[in-house]
Design a protein around this motif. Structure first.
Motif, PDB file in Angstrom:
ATOM      1  N   PRO A  29       0.806  -1.219   0.000  1.00  0.00           N
ATOM      2  CA  PRO A  29       0.000   0.000   0.000  1.00  0.00           C
ATOM      3  C   PRO A  29       0.837   1.266   0.000  1.00  0.00           C
ATOM      4  CG  PRO A  29      -0.883  -1.574   1.566  1.00  0.00           C
ATOM      5  CD  PRO A  29       0.422  -2.138   1.100  1.00  0.00           C
ATOM      6  N   MET A  30       1.986   1.243   0.703  1.00  0.00           N
ATOM      7  CA  MET A  30       2.840   2.421   0.735  1.00  0.00           C
ATOM      8  C   MET A  30       3.433   2.701  -0.645  1.00  0.00           C
ATOM      9  SD  MET A  30       6.219   3.112   3.073  1.00  0.00           S
ATOM     10  CE  MET A  30       7.119   1.812   2.209  1.00  0.00           C
ATOM     11  N   VAL A  31       3.881   1.651  -1.331  1.00  0.00           N
ATOM     12  CA  VAL A  31       4.451   1.839  -2.675  1.00  0.00           C
ATOM     13  C   VAL A  31       3.388   2.318  -3.648  1.00  0.00           C
ATOM     14  CG1 VAL A  31       5.510   0.636  -4.617  1.00  0.00           C
ATOM     15  CG2 VAL A  31       6.307   0.181  -2.289  1.00  0.00           C
ATOM     16  N   LEU A  32       2.190   1.752  -3.560  1.00  0.00           N
ATOM     17  CA  LEU A  32       1.110   2.171  -4.462  1.00  0.00           C
ATOM     18  C   LEU A  32       0.700   3.621  -4.220  1.00  0.00           C
ATOM     19  CD1 LEU A  32      -1.171  -1.010  -4.438  1.00  0.00           C
ATOM     20  CD2 LEU A  32       0.293  -0.187  -6.291  1.00  0.00           C
ATOM     21  N   GLY A  33       0.998   4.144  -3.034  1.00  0.00           N
ATOM     22  CA  GLY A  33       0.686   5.545  -2.769  1.00  0.00           C
ATOM     23  C   GLY A  33       1.481   6.507  -3.619  1.00  0.00           C
ATOM     24  N   PHE A  34       2.615   6.063  -4.183  1.00  0.00           N
ATOM     25  CA  PHE A  34       3.436   6.920  -5.044  1.00  0.00           C
ATOM     26  C   PHE A  34       3.071   6.799  -6.519  1.00  0.00           C
ATOM     27  CE2 PHE A  34       6.038   6.071  -1.292  1.00  0.00           C
ATOM     28  CZ  PHE A  34       6.403   7.358  -0.930  1.00  0.00           C
ATOM     29  N   VAL A  35       2.108   5.928  -6.840  1.00  0.00           N
ATOM     30  CA  VAL A  35       1.711   5.727  -8.230  1.00  0.00           C
ATOM     31  C   VAL A  35       0.748   6.839  -8.652  1.00  0.00           C
ATOM     32  CG1 VAL A  35       0.532   4.157  -9.818  1.00  0.00           C
ATOM     33  CG2 VAL A  35       2.029   3.242  -8.032  1.00  0.00           C
ATOM     34  N   PRO A  36       0.906   7.401  -9.832  1.00  0.00           N
ATOM     35  CA  PRO A  36      -0.042   8.432 -10.310  1.00  0.00           C
ATOM     36  C   PRO A  36      -1.461   7.881 -10.384  1.00  0.00           C
ATOM     37  CG  PRO A  36       1.942   8.411 -11.666  1.00  0.00           C
ATOM     38  CD  PRO A  36       2.035   7.220 -10.762  1.00  0.00           C
ATOM     39  N   ASP A  37      -2.423   8.760 -10.208  1.00  0.00           N
ATOM     40  CA  ASP A  37      -3.824   8.346 -10.164  1.00  0.00           C
ATOM     41  C   ASP A  37      -4.258   7.620 -11.429  1.00  0.00           C
ATOM     42  OD1 ASP A  37      -3.950   9.481  -7.691  1.00  0.00           O
ATOM     43  OD2 ASP A  37      -4.854  11.369  -8.368  1.00  0.00           O
ATOM     44  N   LYS A  38      -3.762   8.051 -12.581  1.00  0.00           N
ATOM     45  CA  LYS A  38      -4.182   7.446 -13.840  1.00  0.00           C
ATOM     46  C   LYS A  38      -3.671   6.008 -13.988  1.00  0.00           C
ATOM     47  CE  LYS A  38      -4.549  11.809 -16.378  1.00  0.00           C
ATOM     48  NZ  LYS A  38      -4.097  12.582 -17.568  1.00  0.00           N
ATOM     49  N   GLN A  39      -2.613   5.680 -13.288  1.00  0.00           N
ATOM     50  CA  GLN A  39      -2.026   4.337 -13.394  1.00  0.00           C
ATOM     51  C   GLN A  39      -2.333   3.464 -12.178  1.00  0.00           C
ATOM     52  OE1 GLN A  39       2.169   4.820 -14.107  1.00  0.00           O
ATOM     53  NE2 GLN A  39       1.862   6.240 -15.805  1.00  0.00           N
ATOM     54  N   LEU A  40      -3.156   3.952 -11.265  1.00  0.00           N
ATOM     55  CA  LEU A  40      -3.400   3.231 -10.029  1.00  0.00           C
ATOM     56  C   LEU A  40      -4.090   1.894 -10.280  1.00  0.00           C
ATOM     57  CD1 LEU A  40      -3.487   2.996  -6.946  1.00  0.00           C
ATOM     58  CD2 LEU A  40      -5.621   4.313  -6.979  1.00  0.00           C
ATOM     59  N   VAL A  41      -5.115   1.881 -11.123  1.00  0.00           N
ATOM     60  CA  VAL A  41      -5.869   0.650 -11.352  1.00  0.00           C
ATOM     61  C   VAL A  41      -4.964  -0.437 -11.918  1.00  0.00           C
ATOM     62  CG1 VAL A  41      -7.774  -0.392 -12.636  1.00  0.00           C
ATOM     63  CG2 VAL A  41      -8.030   1.896 -11.655  1.00  0.00           C
ATOM     64  N   PHE A  42      -4.167  -0.087 -12.925  1.00  0.00           N
ATOM     65  CA  PHE A  42      -3.279  -1.077 -13.533  1.00  0.00           C
ATOM     66  C   PHE A  42      -2.206  -1.529 -12.545  1.00  0.00           C
ATOM     67  CE2 PHE A  42       0.555  -2.128 -16.023  1.00  0.00           C
ATOM     68  CZ  PHE A  42       0.058  -3.224 -16.723  1.00  0.00           C
ATOM     69  N   ALA A  43      -1.651  -0.597 -11.779  1.00  0.00           N
ATOM     70  CA  ALA A  43      -0.622  -0.959 -10.795  1.00  0.00           C
ATOM     71  C   ALA A  43      -1.191  -1.882  -9.725  1.00  0.00           C
ATOM     72  CB  ALA A  43      -0.045   0.304 -10.157  1.00  0.00           C
ATOM     73  N   LEU A  44      -2.405  -1.612  -9.275  1.00  0.00           N
ATOM     74  CA  LEU A  44      -3.042  -2.477  -8.277  1.00  0.00           C
ATOM     75  C   LEU A  44      -3.339  -3.851  -8.862  1.00  0.00           C
ATOM     76  CD1 LEU A  44      -4.262  -2.636  -5.410  1.00  0.00           C
ATOM     77  CD2 LEU A  44      -6.415  -1.801  -6.385  1.00  0.00           C
ATOM     78  N   GLN A  45      -3.757  -3.870 -10.099  1.00  0.00           N
ATOM     79  CA  GLN A  45      -4.059  -5.136 -10.761  1.00  0.00           C
ATOM     80  C   GLN A  45      -2.815  -6.012 -10.886  1.00  0.00           C
ATOM     81  OE1 GLN A  45      -5.159  -4.681 -14.895  1.00  0.00           O
ATOM     82  NE2 GLN A  45      -6.533  -6.451 -14.839  1.00  0.00           N
ATOM     83  N   VAL A  46      -1.712  -5.429 -11.318  1.00  0.00           N
ATOM     84  CA  VAL A  46      -0.482  -6.188 -11.536  1.00  0.00           C
ATOM     85  C   VAL A  46       0.162  -6.598 -10.210  1.00  0.00           C
ATOM     86  CG1 VAL A  46       1.863  -6.054 -12.463  1.00  0.00           C
ATOM     87  CG2 VAL A  46      -0.052  -5.143 -13.775  1.00  0.00           C
ATOM     88  N   SER A  47       0.246  -5.664  -9.269  1.00  0.00           N
ATOM     89  CA  SER A  47       0.966  -5.932  -8.018  1.00  0.00           C
ATOM     90  C   SER A  47       0.282  -7.010  -7.185  1.00  0.00           C
ATOM     91  CB  SER A  47       1.114  -4.649  -7.208  1.00  0.00           C
ATOM     92  OG  SER A  47      -0.156  -4.091  -6.889  1.00  0.00           O
ATOM     93  N   VAL A  48      -1.038  -6.929  -7.035  1.00  0.00           N
ATOM     94  CA  VAL A  48      -1.746  -7.921  -6.229  1.00  0.00           C
ATOM     95  C   VAL A  48      -1.695  -9.298  -6.895  1.00  0.00           C
ATOM     96  CG1 VAL A  48      -4.000  -8.587  -5.324  1.00  0.00           C
ATOM     97  CG2 VAL A  48      -3.222  -6.235  -5.112  1.00  0.00           C
TER      98      VAL A  48
END
Length: 381
Positions: free
Chosen positions: A296-315
Motif C-alpha cells: 500500500p505504501m508503494v502504491l501511494g506513489f503511483v499516479p492516479d491514472k495508473q493506479l488501477v493497472f498498478a493495483l491489478q499487476v501488483s496484487v
C-alpha cells in the motif's frame, strides 16, 4: 483503551489511546492461537479459521460503526464497543481452562526477591527484563532457523501485501473506474467481506483438516492452490472494459478463493515448530502484518491514472509469488502421518491377529498334548 477514547480531548490523547490499544492487542493473537493449537491438536486449520472469522465479522461491525458515527458520533461508538469488549473479556475470564494446571511454586521468586532486596528493586526488574529479552531472542532464533518456516513467513508476507493493497486501494480504484456506483460498491464490498470472506476462511480450514486427516495433502499445497486461483480472478476484477456487475462478480469469486488460506497456513506453522515454540512462531507471524503495509505504501506513489493497472499487476503478482513460496513450504513438509484413529484401528487389528494366532497355537498344543496322552495310554495297554 477503547473507552479512553470517549474522554479524549485532544489529538495526542487519541494517539495515546490508540498506542495502548495496539500494545494490548499485540498479545492477543500469539497467545490465543497457541492456546487453540493445544486444545484442538487434530483440527488446527479449522479452529484457526473459526478464530479468524473475527476479521470478517469485525469488518461488518466496522461498517455498522460508520453508520452509528453519522447518527450518534464517534464517542458513542467507542463507548458501545468498549463496553461490549469488556463484557466479553470478563466472560472469557470466568470460563474454566480444561488444560492441566501446573502447581504454582513461588519459592524461587521469593528467594530471588529477598536476595536482590539489598540491590534495589529497579536493578532486579532490569535483570528480569534482560533475561526475558534474551529468552525471546533465543525462541525467535530457533523458530526462524527452519527453512520451512522461513518460506512460510515469506508466503504470508506476500499474502498480507496483497490483502492490505486491496483493503487500502480498491475503493479509490473502483471510484475512478465506476464513479456513478460508489455507494453500490460500498455496500457490495461490505457484504462480500462479511459473507464470502468468512465462508471461505471457514471452508478452507475444514478442507485442509480433512485432507491432512486422510493423508491426501497438507495445508501448504492447499494455500498454494488458493493463491494460484485468486491471481486470475483478481486480474479480471479490474479488467478494463468490464461492467460494474462483472467486476463485483469476479471480486466475490476472488474472496471465495483467496481468503481460505489463513487457517491452513497457521496450522502448517503450528505443525512445523515444537509446541513450546508455537507462541513465538505466531508472534513473528503476526508481526509480518507490518511488512504487509509495504505494498500500500508503494502504491501511494503511483499516479492516479495508473493506479488501477498498478493495483491489478501488483496484487496478482503477490498471489503468484506466494503460491510458489507455499509450494516450497510443502517441499520441506514431511509426509502426512497416519491419523490417530487410523493408528488405533491398525493397532486393534494387529492385536486381534496376535490373539487369534495365540488361540490357534494353544489349540494346537492341546491337540498335540491329547494325542501324546492317547498314545501313552495305548502303549501301556
Amino acid at each position: 483503551s477503547i473507552l479512553l477514547l470517549v474522554w479524549a480531548n485532544s489529538y495526542w490523547e487519541v494517539v495515546a489511546s490508540r498506542l495502548v490499544l495496539g500494545f494490548a492487542q499485540a498479545f492477543t493473537n500469539p497467545a490465543s492461537l497457541s492456546l487453540l493449537a493445544q486444545l484442538f491438536p487434530q483440527s488446527r486449520a479449522t479452529i484457526s479459521s473459526i478464530f479468524n472469522l473475527g476479521i470478517y465479522i469485525g469488518a461488518a461491525l466496522g461498517s455498522l460503526a460508520a453508520a452509528m458515527n453519522r447518527d450518534q458520533g464517534w464517542r458513542a461508538c467507542c463507548l458501545y464497543y468498549g463496553v461490549a469488549s469488556a463484557v466479553i473479556c470478563l466472560l472469557c475470564r470466568l470460563a474454566s481452562d480444561p488444560r492441566p494446571q501446573p502447581v504454582e511454586n513461588n519459592t524461587r521468586l521469593l528467594e530471588s526477591l529477598d536476595a536482590n532486596a539489598e540491590q534495589g528493586c529497579c536493578r532486579w526488574v532490569s535483570s528480569q527484563i534482560s533475561r526475558a529479552g534474551r529468552h525471546l531472542v533465543t525462541q525467535v532464533t530457533e523458530v526462524v532457523t527452519s527453512k520451512q518456516v522461513c518460506w512460510l513467513y515469506l508466503a504470508a508476507t506476500l499474502r498480507f501485501c496483497a490483502g492490505f493493497g486491496i483493503l487500502v486501494w480498491l475503493p479509490p480504484a473502483m471510484a475512478s473506474r465506476f464513479p456513478n456506483d460508489v455507494g453500490s460498491f460500498g455496500l457490495a464490498n461490505s457484504l462480500i467481506k462479511a459473507f464470502a470472506g468468512s465462508s471461505s476462511s471457514l471452508v478452507g480450514g475444514v478442507i485442509a483438516d480433512h485432507l491432512r486427516s486422510t493423508g491426501r495433502g497438507n495445508g501448504a499445497y492447499f494455500c498454494a492452490c488458493a493463491s494460484l486461483l485468486a491471481a486470475p480472478l483478481w486480474w479480471f476484477t479490474l479488467q478494463p472494459g468490464s461492467s460494474f456487475r462483472v467486476s463485483m462478480a469476479f471480486l466475490l469469486l476472488e474472496y471465495l478463493a483467496a481468503e481460505s488460506w489463513m487457517g491452513p497456513c497457521l496450522a502448517t506453522l503450528q505443525g512445523a515448530v515444537p509446541q513450546e515454540r508455537c507462541g513465538a512462531a505466531q508472534g513473528v507471524f503476526s508481526s509480518l502484518t507490518a511488512l504487509g503495509n509495504l505494498l500500500p505504501m508503494v502504491l501511494g506513489f503511483v499516479p492516479d491514472k495508473q493506479l488501477v493497472f498498478a493495483l491489478q499487476v501488483s496484487v496478482s503478482s503477490c498471489y503468484l509469488l506466494s503460491a510458489m513460496c507455499f509450494v516450497m513450504v510443502a517441499s520441506f513438509t514431511p509426509p502426512p502421518s497416519v491419523t490417530t484413529s487410523e493408528s488405533q484401528r491398525r493397532l486393534t487389528e494387529d492385536l486381534q491377529v496376535q490373539m487369534s494366532d495365540s488361540v490357534i497355537s494353544a489349540e494346537d498344543e492341546c491337540v498335540q498334548s491329547s494325542t501324546s496322552e492317547t498314545r501313552g495310554v495305548r502303549s501301556r495297554h
